[in-house]
Write an enzyme that holds these catalytic residues in place. Structure first.
Site, PDB file in Angstrom:
ATOM      1  N   SER A  61       1.055  -1.113   0.432  1.00  0.00           N
ATOM      2  CA  SER A  61       0.042  -0.265  -0.204  1.00  0.00           C
ATOM      3  C   SER A  61       0.768   1.295   0.090  1.00  0.00           C
ATOM      4  CB  SER A  61      -0.849   0.357   0.998  1.00  0.00           C
ATOM      5  OG  SER A  61      -1.130   1.059   1.744  1.00  0.00           O
ATOM      6  N   SER A  62       0.836   2.192  -0.386  1.00  0.00           N
ATOM      7  CA  SER A  62       1.192   3.207  -0.293  1.00  0.00           C
ATOM      8  C   SER A  62       1.163   3.994   0.772  1.00  0.00           C
ATOM      9  CB  SER A  62       0.558   4.531  -1.331  1.00  0.00           C
ATOM     10  OG  SER A  62      -0.821   5.351  -1.180  1.00  0.00           O
ATOM     11  N   CYS A  63       0.527   4.007   1.776  1.00  0.00           N
ATOM     12  CA  CYS A  63       0.931   4.477   3.174  1.00  0.00           C
ATOM     13  C   CYS A  63       2.250   3.580   3.842  1.00  0.00           C
ATOM     14  CB  CYS A  63      -0.398   3.229   4.345  1.00  0.00           C
ATOM     15  SG  CYS A  63      -0.472   2.116   4.726  1.00  0.00           S
ATOM     16  N   TYR A  66      -0.192  -1.130   9.967  1.00  0.00           N
ATOM     17  CA  TYR A  66      -0.705  -1.711   8.720  1.00  0.00           C
ATOM     18  C   TYR A  66       1.012  -1.881   8.044  1.00  0.00           C
ATOM     19  CZ  TYR A  66      -3.165  -2.878   4.010  1.00  0.00           C
ATOM     20  OH  TYR A  66      -3.340  -2.957   2.824  1.00  0.00           O
ATOM     21  N   LYS A  75       3.270  -4.300   6.189  1.00  0.00           N
ATOM     22  CA  LYS A  75       3.213  -4.189   4.718  1.00  0.00           C
ATOM     23  C   LYS A  75       5.218  -4.012   4.604  1.00  0.00           C
ATOM     24  CE  LYS A  75      -0.631  -5.241   3.702  1.00  0.00           C
ATOM     25  NZ  LYS A  75      -0.690  -6.353   2.021  1.00  0.00           N
ATOM     26  N   HIS A 134     -13.406   2.151   3.449  1.00  0.00           N
ATOM     27  CA  HIS A 134     -12.486   3.002   3.237  1.00  0.00           C
ATOM     28  C   HIS A 134     -13.101   4.041   2.633  1.00  0.00           C
ATOM     29  CE1 HIS A 134      -9.327   0.238   2.947  1.00  0.00           C
ATOM     30  NE2 HIS A 134      -8.091   1.030   2.985  1.00  0.00           N
TER      31      HIS A 134
HETATM   32  O1  GFB Z   1      -9.755   5.964   2.759  1.00  0.00           O
HETATM   33  P1  GFB Z   1      -9.102   6.639   4.358  1.00  0.00           P
HETATM   34  O2  GFB Z   1     -10.035   6.044   5.481  1.00  0.00           O
HETATM   35  O3  GFB Z   1      -8.022   6.674   3.963  1.00  0.00           O
HETATM   36  O4  GFB Z   1      -9.750   8.207   4.108  1.00  0.00           O
HETATM   37  P2  GFB Z   1      -6.284   6.820   4.262  1.00  0.00           P
HETATM   38  C1  GFB Z   1      -9.067   8.973   3.305  1.00  0.00           C
HETATM   39  C2  GFB Z   1      -9.495  10.418   4.005  1.00  0.00           C
HETATM   40  O5  GFB Z   1     -10.756  11.009   3.703  1.00  0.00           O
HETATM   41  C3  GFB Z   1      -9.354  10.694   5.397  1.00  0.00           C
HETATM   42  C4  GFB Z   1     -11.581  11.293   4.856  1.00  0.00           C
HETATM   43  O6  GFB Z   1      -9.107  12.741   4.901  1.00  0.00           O
HETATM   44  C5  GFB Z   1     -10.554  10.956   5.734  1.00  0.00           C
HETATM   45  O7  GFB Z   1     -10.282  12.063   6.598  1.00  0.00           O
HETATM   46  N1  GFB Z   1     -13.148  10.578   5.104  1.00  0.00           N
HETATM   47  C6  GFB Z   1     -13.325  11.685   4.596  1.00  0.00           C
HETATM   48  C7  GFB Z   1     -13.476   9.695   5.534  1.00  0.00           C
HETATM   49  N2  GFB Z   1     -15.030  11.361   4.950  1.00  0.00           N
HETATM   50  C8  GFB Z   1     -14.821   9.293   4.970  1.00  0.00           C
HETATM   51  C9  GFB Z   1     -15.700   8.534   5.696  1.00  0.00           C
HETATM   52  O8  GFB Z   1     -16.561   8.145   5.598  1.00  0.00           O
HETATM   53  N3  GFB Z   1     -14.647   7.633   5.678  1.00  0.00           N
HETATM   54  C10 GFB Z   1     -13.851   7.260   5.808  1.00  0.00           C
HETATM   55  N4  GFB Z   1     -13.050   6.154   5.834  1.00  0.00           N
HETATM   56  N5  GFB Z   1     -12.859   7.517   5.263  1.00  0.00           N
HETATM   57  C11 GFB Z   1      -5.891   4.159   4.327  1.00  0.00           C
HETATM   58  C12 GFB Z   1      -5.046   3.593   5.440  1.00  0.00           C
HETATM   59  O9  GFB Z   1      -5.616   5.837   4.864  1.00  0.00           O
HETATM   60  O10 GFB Z   1      -5.433   3.985   2.974  1.00  0.00           O
HETATM   61  C13 GFB Z   1      -4.911   2.481   4.987  1.00  0.00           C
HETATM   62  O11 GFB Z   1      -5.616   3.685   6.643  1.00  0.00           O
HETATM   63  C14 GFB Z   1      -4.523   1.824   3.325  1.00  0.00           C
HETATM   64  O12 GFB Z   1      -3.608   1.655   6.060  1.00  0.00           O
HETATM   65  C15 GFB Z   1      -5.711   2.748   2.851  1.00  0.00           C
HETATM   66  O13 GFB Z   1      -2.981   2.150   3.519  1.00  0.00           O
HETATM   67  C16 GFB Z   1      -4.858   2.870   1.370  1.00  0.00           C
HETATM   68  O14 GFB Z   1      -5.800   6.789   2.838  1.00  0.00           O
HETATM   69  O15 GFB Z   1      -6.724   8.023   4.679  1.00  0.00           O
END
Ligand code: GFB
Length: 307
Positions: free
Chosen positions: A106-108, A135, A139, A178
């Site tokens: 993952s890019s993280c 995570y 990875k 996500h």
């Molecule tokens: O997709 P996401 O959960 O993952 O969140 P990350 C991306 C952005 O969307 C964050 C915002 O800035 C969240 O605050 N966001 C807005 C939301 N509304 C929502 C919502 O309703 N749900 C969620 N989930 N986010 C993940 C990593 O990071 O990316 C994993 O935690 C993995 O480990 C994945 O690498 C690809 O991009 O922040």
């Protein structure tokens, strides 16, 4: 090319199921295992299963995954489950004499403030984003395992780092998903309820790079056939978009005309993680599905499967 026996670990997930669809369309012999049949966190049964089935190649699409909230509240699962799954599959593949293995990360894995676009060489050059370091550490260990078995045993094991993925079979549960499936569900429900506004987590300013999972599936098979290097390789769509713009695009696709508000008490995570994917592009892969097209077909999938 003769048919290969390719084991896709994690075939029920969004990524694994897309890879299975693609391999099947190419006429490959796809091998899968159900959760009841095999717990990939169990070392001895995973090793025994691989020895019994002797695949020509293994694709590690099995993982404990989730969005920003799930990563923060389940650190033990994100670290332990992912370490166990990848250790068992990588070492077990080595013991079973598997020639080719593709590990998905993952890019993280990159530092929170890595220079953009992020090149593969940024790995381990700075501190990680705290919301997903568990995570990310797992990875990074997976990448290093592939490199270790290449160096010590000449195994042709490789690692691909995708950006944020979305598509059919994604997880639409609001607490563990996500951002794309979460917003799709929230916007759809707001529209159905006739709501006047909708709260989006965070400030809306973080930038994310998205790729449709069918484009990733093509990249995985492309790398299985064409990439055999020690260094992991980035796989991204090539551009990023703010969470605000993403939310607006989803509102347009769903047909919700209410107002968006931003809940800054929720975490933003990494400010930006656009990857430099030129190494994969130069070798001949490029994405085919635009974000708007991919979001539209994912929304259709959501309507057919979750409403
Ligand atoms: O997709 P996401 O959960 O993952 O969140 P990350 C991306 C952005 O969307 C964050 C915002 O800035 C969240 O605050 N966001 C807005 C939301 N509304 C929502 C919502 O309703 N749900 C969620 N989930 N986010 C993940 C990593 O990071 O990316 C994993 O935690 C993995 O480990 C994945 O690498 C690809 O991009 O922040």
């Amino acid at each position: 090319m003769p048919k290969r026996k390719i084991y896709v670990a994690g075939h029920r997930g969004m990524v694994g199921s897309a890879i299975v669809r693609h391999l099947t369309s190419l006429g490959e012999d796809v091998l899968t295992s159900s959760r009841q049949e095999l717990d990939l966190r169990d070392q001895s049964s995973t090793h025994a299963w691989l020895k019994m089935h002797e695949p020509d190649a293994v694709i590690v699409a099995a993982a404990k995954v989730g969005g920003i909230h799930a990563n923060s509240v389940e650190p033990a699962h994100f670290l332990y489950d992912n370490l166990a799954i990848e250790m068992n599959l990588i070492h077990g593949s080595h013991e079973a004499g598997v020639d080719r293995l593709v590990f998905l990360g993952s890019s993280c894995i990159y530092p929170k403030f890595a220079p953009q676009p992020i090149s593969e060489t940024s790995l381990l050059t700075g501190p990680l984003e705290p919301t997903n370091e568990w995570y990310a550490i797992a990875k990074i260990a997976g990448i290093k395992l592939c490199q270790a078995y290449r160096r010590q045993y000449q195994r042709r094991f490789i690692s691909i780092m995708p950006c944020n993925l979305y598509g059919p079979n994604d997880n639409f549960d609001l607490m563990s998903s996500h951002v794309i499936p979460a917003l799709m569900r929230k916007v759809h429900e707001a529209k159905c309820a006739g709501a006047g506004d909708l709260a989006v987590w965070g400030t809306g300013t973080p930038l994310r790079e998205f790729l449709h999972v069918d484009d990733l599936a093509r990249a995985v098979v492309f790398c299985l056939d064409n990439y055999d290097e020690d260094e992991h390789i980035n796989c991204g769509g090539g551009s990023d978009i703010s969470i605000r713009e993403l939310a607006e695009t989803i509102c347009k696709i769903v047909g919700f005309e209410g107002r968006l508000t931003f809940d800054a008490t929720k975490p933003d995570g990494t400010p930006r993680k656009l990857m430099d994917s030129h190494r994969l592009r130069e070798r001949g892969w490029s994405p085919a599905i635009s974000l708007e097209e991919g979001l539209t077909n994912t929304y259709q999938w959501f309507l057919q499967n979750h409403t």
